[in-house]
Enzyme design. Structure first.
Site: not given
Ligand code: HMG
Length: 391
Positions: A233, A111, A79
Site C-alpha cells: 500500500h 485503505c 472510504e
Molecule cells: P511532514 O511533517 O510533512 O514531513 O510529514 P517531514 O518533515 O517529516 O518530512 C518528510 C520526510 O522528508 C522526512 O524524511 C524528512 O527528513 C524529509 P524521513 O524522516 O521520513 O525519512 N525531508 C527532506 N528530504 C530531502 N530534502 C528536503 C527535505 N525536507 C524534508 N529538503 C507525513 C510527512 C508523511 C507525516 C505527512 O505527509 C502526512 O501526514 N501524510 C498523511 C498520512 C500518511 O500518508 N501516512 C502514511 C501511513 S498511514 C497509511 O498509509 C494509510 C492511509 O493511506 C489512509 C488509509 O488507510 O485510508 C494514509
C-alpha cells in the site's frame, strides 16, 4: 482450482497538481516531496468526478472485453462513499447497465477495503466457479489545506475481474492479517477531509507489516526468499521503501541495492505521479509493476501488503499466470496518465472548495473529460451522465 484476477485496469482524474507548484506556493524546498516523501504529482478530481465515475472509467474497458451480463457481483471498496445508505456500486451498476441478476455491496475499512473485497471475491468464486466478480477499489484522498497530509492527496480507481482460471494472477490461499483499534487516521461522518496523526500513522503501518508478516509465515510456511516482487500500500512512495527496508531487516536478508530496487521499485512509478488513492493504491502498485517490468514474470510470486489506518492489515501472495502479458492494458494506463492537465495552485483550490459544496440542488460545470461524469444533484439525488466519446 486457480482463482484470481483475470483482467485489471485503472483510471485516475484528468488533472494533477505538481508538487513543484505546491512547494513554490508553500515556500518549501521541492526535495522535501521529490526525495523526502518520494512524490512528484497528485491527481486531482474536478467537482464532477467522484468514486462512481472513477470506477466506471476503470471498469468499462474490462466490460468491453467480456459478456458484461455475466458479472454476478460488484464488490465496491471505498472510504469516499457518496451516500450513507446506498452503495456506490449500485450507482455504478446503473451507469454501466449491468444485469439485474447481480449482487452489489460496499466495503469499508480505510485503505484495507480493496484487499478485503478481493479476498471475498476469491471466496465467492471458490464456492461457485461460474461467478465473475467485479472488484472495485476507488478513492479520492483529501486532507485539510495546510495540513501535513495535503501533499499526499491523489485519486484513482482499480477494477479487477475475479474469476476461476484467471489470466493475470492466481491469488494463493492463506494470508497473514492483523487488527488493532488505533486512531492514526480517521474521517468523522460530518467531514469531507481526513484527520491524521501523520508520524504515528507511519509507525503503525510498519508495525502492522511486521505483525502480518509473522502471521503470514505461520499460516503459509512461505519465506522471504519464496517471493519475487513486493507490492505495498503506497500513501507516498517513501513509505513503500521504508516498508521493504523494515521487512528485509526483520527477516535478516542481505540484498544488494540492485536486488532491493528490483523487488519493489517498479511497483512505485504510478503512485509517485498519481498520489494516494487509498483502497486502490495497493493495486495501482501491482499494475505499476506489471506495466514497467521489462522481463517476463510468468510463474513468479508477488506479495501484497494492504494497510488500512485504524487499523486492519493483510499480507498475501499470488502467482503470475502464463501468457499474462497479452491481457495487460499498459498503453491505455500510460496514455491516460500522460494526458492529464496540470493545475495551478489557484485552480486546485477552486476544485477543492467546489467539491465541498454538497447542496440539495447543484449542476456541475463539465470538467471531467472521462466517459462518465457526475452531472449534478437534484433534491439530494445524484445523477450521472455518459460523455460523448472525444473525437
Ligand atoms: P511532514 O511533517 O510533512 O514531513 O510529514 P517531514 O518533515 O517529516 O518530512 C518528510 C520526510 O522528508 C522526512 O524524511 C524528512 O527528513 C524529509 P524521513 O524522516 O521520513 O525519512 N525531508 C527532506 N528530504 C530531502 N530534502 C528536503 C527535505 N525536507 C524534508 N529538503 C507525513 C510527512 C508523511 C507525516 C505527512 O505527509 C502526512 O501526514 N501524510 C498523511 C498520512 C500518511 O500518508 N501516512 C502514511 C501511513 S498511514 C497509511 O498509509 C494509510 C492511509 O493511506 C489512509 C488509509 O488507510 O485510508 C494514509
Amino acid at each position: 482450482m486457480k482463482i484470481g484476477i483475470d483482467l485489471l485496469h485503472f483510471a485516475t482524474a484528468d488533472y494533477y497538481l505538481g508538487l513543484d507548484t505546491f512547494a513554490t506556493e508553500k515556500h518549501l524546498d521541492v526535495d522535501k516531496f521529490y526525495i523526502g516523501i518520494g512524490q512528484e504529482k497528485m491527481s486531482i478530481s474536478p467537482p464532477d468526478e467522484d468514486v462512481v465515475t472513477l470506477a466506471a472509467k476503470a471498469a468499462a474497458p474490462i466490460l468491453d472485453q467480456i459478456d458484461a451480463n455475466e458479472i454476478s457481483a460488484i464488490l465496491f471498496a471505498t472510504e469516499t462513499g457518496v451516500d450513507q445508505s446506498k452503495s456506490a456500486g449500485v450507482f455504478l451498476h446503473g451507469l454501466l447497465n449491468l444485469s439485474k441478476h447481480c449482487r452489489v455491496i460496499e466495503f469499508k475499512h480505510a485503505c484495507y477495503a480493496g484487499a478485503a473485497a478481493l479476498q471475498m471475491a476469491t471466496t465467492m468464486v471458490r464456492a461457485n466457479p461460474k461467478e465473475k466478480v467485479l472488484v472495485i477499489a476507488a478513492d479520492i484522498a483529501k486532507y485539510d489545506i495546510d495540513s501535513s497530509g495535503e501533499a499526499t492527496q491523489g485519486c484513482g480507481a482499480v477494477a479487477m475481474l475475479v474469476t476461476a482460471s484467471p489470466r493475470i494472477i492466481m491469488i494463493e490461499p492463506g494470508s497473514g492479517y492483523f487488527t488493532d483499534d488505533v486512531m492514526d487516521f480517521w474521517r468523522p461522518n460530518q467531514r469531507t477531509t481526513a484527520l491524521v496523526d501523520g508520524k504515528y500513522s507511519t509507525k503503525v503501518y510498519l508495525s502492522s507489516l511486521k505483525q502480518t508478516w509473522d502471521h503470514f509465515t505461520e499460516q503459509t510456511g512461505r519465506t522471504f526468499e519464496d517471493i519475487d516482487y513486493f507490492c505495498y500500500h503506497i500513501p507516498f512512495t517513501k513509505m513503500a521503501e521504508k516498508a521493504h527496508q523494515t521487512l528485509v531487516r526483520k527477516v535478516g536478508a542481505t540484498l544488494t541495492p540492485a536486488e532491493f530496487e528490483a523487488q519493489t521499485v517498479p511497483s512505485q512509478f504510478y503512485n509517485r505521479i498519481v498520489g494516494n488513492s487509498y483502497s486502490a493504491s495497493l493495486f495501482m502498485s501491482f499494475i505499476s509493476l506489471l506495466d514497467h517490468i521489462e522481463s517476463n514474470i510468468e510463474n513468479k510470486r508477488i506479495s501484497f501488503f494492504s494497510y488500512g489506518s485504524g487499523c486492519v492489515a493483510e499480507f498475501f501472495t499470488g502467482i503470475m499466470q502464463p501468457g499474462y502479458q497479452s491481457v495487460l492494458m499498459t498503453a491505455e494506463h500510460k496514455q491516460k496518465i500522460a494526458q492529464r492537465t496540470a493545475l495551478t495552485y489557484a485552480q486546485y483550490l477552486e476544485f477543492y472548495y467546489q467539491a465541498e459544496q454538497l447542496e440539495e440542488n447543484i449542476v456541475y460545470e463539465p470538467k471531467n473529460r472521462g466517459a462518465y461524469r457526475l452531472a449534478g444533484i437534484e433534491n439530494y439525488k445524484r445523477y450521472y451522465q455518459k460523455n460523448k466519446p472525444e473525437s
